[in-house]
Design an enzyme around this catalytic site. Structure first.
Site, PDB file in Angstrom:
ATOM      1  N   GLY A  19      17.402  76.060  24.696  1.00 12.05           N
ATOM      2  CA  GLY A  19      17.237  74.748  24.052  1.00 12.05           C
ATOM      3  C   GLY A  19      16.809  73.686  25.051  1.00 12.05           C
ATOM      4  N   ASN A  54      14.426  82.684  20.528  1.00  6.61           N
ATOM      5  CA  ASN A  54      15.346  82.362  19.442  1.00  6.61           C
ATOM      6  C   ASN A  54      16.676  83.025  19.801  1.00  6.61           C
ATOM      7  OD1 ASN A  54      16.849  82.020  17.166  1.00  6.61           O
ATOM      8  ND2 ASN A  54      15.437  83.079  15.777  1.00  6.61           N
ATOM      9  N   ASN A  85      22.781  76.131  25.978  1.00 10.12           N
ATOM     10  CA  ASN A  85      22.751  74.780  25.403  1.00 10.12           C
ATOM     11  C   ASN A  85      22.267  74.758  23.951  1.00 10.12           C
ATOM     12  OD1 ASN A  85      22.235  71.665  25.599  1.00 10.12           O
ATOM     13  ND2 ASN A  85      20.232  72.559  25.112  1.00 10.12           N
ATOM     14  N   SER A 137      31.396  71.091  22.754  1.00 14.37           N
ATOM     15  CA  SER A 137      31.428  69.751  22.151  1.00 14.37           C
ATOM     16  C   SER A 137      32.859  69.252  22.180  1.00 14.37           C
ATOM     17  CB  SER A 137      30.949  69.822  20.698  1.00 14.37           C
ATOM     18  OG  SER A 137      31.200  68.584  20.059  1.00 14.37           O
ATOM     19  N   TYR A 159      30.152  73.999  12.443  1.00 15.32           N
ATOM     20  CA  TYR A 159      29.685  73.784  13.830  1.00 15.32           C
ATOM     21  C   TYR A 159      30.873  73.717  14.787  1.00 15.32           C
ATOM     22  CZ  TYR A 159      27.944  70.727  17.662  1.00 15.32           C
ATOM     23  OH  TYR A 159      27.648  70.156  18.872  1.00 15.32           O
ATOM     24  N   LYS A 185      31.754  76.113  17.928  1.00 15.28           N
ATOM     25  CA  LYS A 185      31.916  75.575  19.290  1.00 15.28           C
ATOM     26  C   LYS A 185      33.323  75.892  19.829  1.00 15.28           C
ATOM     27  CE  LYS A 185      27.967  73.348  20.106  1.00 15.28           C
ATOM     28  NZ  LYS A 185      27.090  73.647  21.240  1.00 15.28           N
TER      29      LYS A 185
HETATM   30  N1  LIG Z   1      23.765  65.125  21.025  1.00 13.05           N
HETATM   31  C1  LIG Z   1      25.109  65.113  20.860  1.00 13.05           C
HETATM   32  O1  LIG Z   1      25.717  64.098  20.437  1.00 13.05           O
HETATM   33  C2  LIG Z   1      25.920  66.335  21.218  1.00 13.05           C
HETATM   34  C3  LIG Z   1      27.322  66.215  21.293  1.00 13.05           C
HETATM   35  C4  LIG Z   1      28.071  67.320  21.617  1.00 13.05           C
HETATM   36  C5  LIG Z   1      27.437  68.533  21.886  1.00 13.05           C
HETATM   37  N2  LIG Z   1      26.089  68.627  21.807  1.00 13.05           N
HETATM   38  C6  LIG Z   1      25.473  69.916  22.093  1.00 13.05           C
HETATM   39  O2  LIG Z   1      24.462  69.766  23.063  1.00 13.05           O
HETATM   40  C7  LIG Z   1      23.466  70.772  22.870  1.00 13.05           C
HETATM   41  C8  LIG Z   1      22.085  70.138  22.826  1.00 13.05           C
HETATM   42  O3  LIG Z   1      22.026  69.227  21.755  1.00 13.05           O
HETATM   43  P1  LIG Z   1      20.925  68.064  21.684  1.00 13.05           P
HETATM   44  O4  LIG Z   1      21.582  66.913  21.044  1.00 13.05           O
HETATM   45  O5  LIG Z   1      20.259  67.904  22.994  1.00 13.05           O
HETATM   46  O6  LIG Z   1      19.913  68.716  20.605  1.00 13.05           O
HETATM   47  P2  LIG Z   1      18.318  68.616  20.409  1.00 13.05           P
HETATM   48  O7  LIG Z   1      18.094  68.916  18.965  1.00 13.05           O
HETATM   49  O8  LIG Z   1      17.776  67.337  20.956  1.00 13.05           O
HETATM   50  O9  LIG Z   1      17.773  69.836  21.282  1.00 13.05           O
HETATM   51  C9  LIG Z   1      18.109  71.162  20.935  1.00 13.05           C
HETATM   52  C10 LIG Z   1      17.004  72.104  21.399  1.00 13.05           C
HETATM   53  O10 LIG Z   1      17.454  73.429  21.074  1.00 13.05           O
HETATM   54  C11 LIG Z   1      16.373  74.151  20.498  1.00 13.05           C
HETATM   55  N3  LIG Z   1      16.896  75.213  19.632  1.00 13.05           N
HETATM   56  C12 LIG Z   1      17.462  75.070  18.407  1.00 13.05           C
HETATM   57  N4  LIG Z   1      17.779  76.271  17.896  1.00 13.05           N
HETATM   58  C13 LIG Z   1      17.440  77.198  18.815  1.00 13.05           C
HETATM   59  C14 LIG Z   1      17.509  78.609  18.864  1.00 13.05           C
HETATM   60  N5  LIG Z   1      17.970  79.321  17.824  1.00 13.05           N
HETATM   61  N6  LIG Z   1      17.058  79.247  19.966  1.00 13.05           N
HETATM   62  C15 LIG Z   1      16.537  78.535  21.015  1.00 13.05           C
HETATM   63  N7  LIG Z   1      16.443  77.177  21.015  1.00 13.05           N
HETATM   64  C16 LIG Z   1      16.878  76.521  19.931  1.00 13.05           C
HETATM   65  C17 LIG Z   1      15.568  73.114  19.751  1.00 13.05           C
HETATM   66  O11 LIG Z   1      14.228  73.549  19.534  1.00 13.05           O
HETATM   67  C18 LIG Z   1      15.672  71.905  20.686  1.00 13.05           C
HETATM   68  O12 LIG Z   1      14.616  71.893  21.634  1.00 13.05           O
HETATM   69  C19 LIG Z   1      23.867  71.519  21.602  1.00 13.05           C
HETATM   70  O13 LIG Z   1      24.618  72.658  21.961  1.00 13.05           O
HETATM   71  C20 LIG Z   1      24.763  70.525  20.892  1.00 13.05           C
HETATM   72  O14 LIG Z   1      25.658  71.161  20.023  1.00 13.05           O
HETATM   73  C21 LIG Z   1      25.305  67.557  21.488  1.00 13.05           C
END
Ligand SMILES: NC(=O)c1ccc[n+]([C@@H]2O[C@H](COP(=O)([O-])OP(=O)(O)OC[C@H]3O[C@@H](n4cnc5c(N)ncnc54)[C@H](O)[C@@H]3O)[C@@H](O)[C@H]2O)c1
Length: 252
Positions: free
Chosen positions: A16, A66, A93, A144, A157, A161
């Site tokens: 990701g 994926n 991630n 998370s 979710y 997590k």
């Molecule tokens: N943004 C927040 O507030 C937050 C809070 C807590 C945890 N997180 C965690 O941080 C991580 C990143 O989140 P983000 O906010 O940067 O998300 P984002 O949507 O900005 O980026 C996620 C990326 O993951 C890729 N992706 C999605 N499914 C995939 C798969 N099956 N295989 C490979 N790649 C895949 C997407 O194409 C994207 O580029 C996640 O694990 C999310 O749960 C985010």
């Protein structure tokens, strides 16, 4: 005197890595000298980040992956090994989520969220583990804060997590003697493309910030700094831990 982190000669895979937190982690590990594979569902996003890293002198490769598909994982890791070398560090991630009442989750949505977030992370880790063990590297799982204290409207979710926290601790006990450390980061709400919908639904960043002792929501770089620490030699006696990077939102 100064302390520096030098990851040169080491290969890091960031799932990701084409957006948000993963993108910041990829850039930061590359800045520390690692060759970084940006493994993302979106080949365009992965390539964009890789090209931008290379444009500023880093070493990076975009690979389509994926995490919910073992064949796709294996193909991507084969490319990484050929182009960059064996994997030293894996930052898990990528995830999937659904923001809605638990009663409204369809079985297919639960399957997708758990299948990507929990099962997908375990699959990538299993596929990369032999390399990481041979390199005495490290595994970081982006979990998370919701997995620690609960998050309404994100039950599937949060379940996935929370499963990852158990997975990280169990694996840490299994591979510690082999020189591999496994830790989880628990971000609070972070300003990313993926987080935008949640932030909007919660009334905006300023409203959310009031719940944070440090007075703001997170930026991707906040999480990337912690990931850098956890793959660096500075954390070599830390394993099986969950580090909340959330402005003090969760204190446990
Ligand atoms: N943004 C927040 O507030 C937050 C809070 C807590 C945890 N997180 C965690 O941080 C991580 C990143 O989140 P983000 O906010 O940067 O998300 P984002 O949507 O900005 O980026 C996620 C990326 O993951 C890729 N992706 C999605 N499914 C995939 C798969 N099956 N295989 C490979 N790649 C895949 C997407 O194409 C994207 O580029 C996640 O694990 C999310 O749960 C985010």
């Amino acid at each position: 005197m100064s302390i520096s982190i030098d990851l040169s000669g080491q290969v890091a895979v960031v799932t990701g890595g084409g957006s948000g937190i993963g993108e910041a982690i990829a850039r930061t590990l590359a800045e520390a000298g690692a060759a970084v594979a940006i493994a993302d569902l979106s080949p365009q996003a992965a390539d964009r980040v890789a090209k931008e890293i290379e444009a500023v002198g880093g070493r990076a490769l975009g690979v389509p992956m994926n995490i919910a598909d073992r064949a796709s994982i294996d193909a991507a890791l084969t490319t990484v090994r050929t182009e960059l070398g064996p994997v030293s560090h894996l930052v898990n991630n990528a995830a999937a989520w659904a923001v809605k009442l638990f009663a409204d989750h369809t079985p297919e949505e639960v399957e997708r969220v758990v299948g990507v977030t929990l099962n997908g992370t375990m699959a990538v880790t299993q596929a990369a583990l032999e390399d990481i063990t041979a390199q005495q590297g490290s595994i970081v799982v982006i979990a998370s804060d919701g997995a620690r204290i609960g998050e309404r409207y994100m039950s599937a979710y949060t379940a996935a997590k929370a499963g990852l926290l158990g997975f990280s601790k169990s694996l840490a006990r299994e591979v510690g003697r082999k020189g591999v450390n496994v830790n989880a980061i628990a971000p609070g709400t972070t300003n990313t493309p993926g987080g935008a919908g949640f932030i909007e639904q919660a009334g905006g960043a300023e409203k959310l910030a009031k719940a944070y002792p440090l007075g703001r929501i997170g930026e991707p770089q906040d999480i990337a700094n912690a990931a850098l620490f956890l793959v660096s030699p500075l954390s070599s006696w830390i394993t099986g831990q969950v580090l909340s990077v959330s402005g003090g939102f969760t204190m446990v």
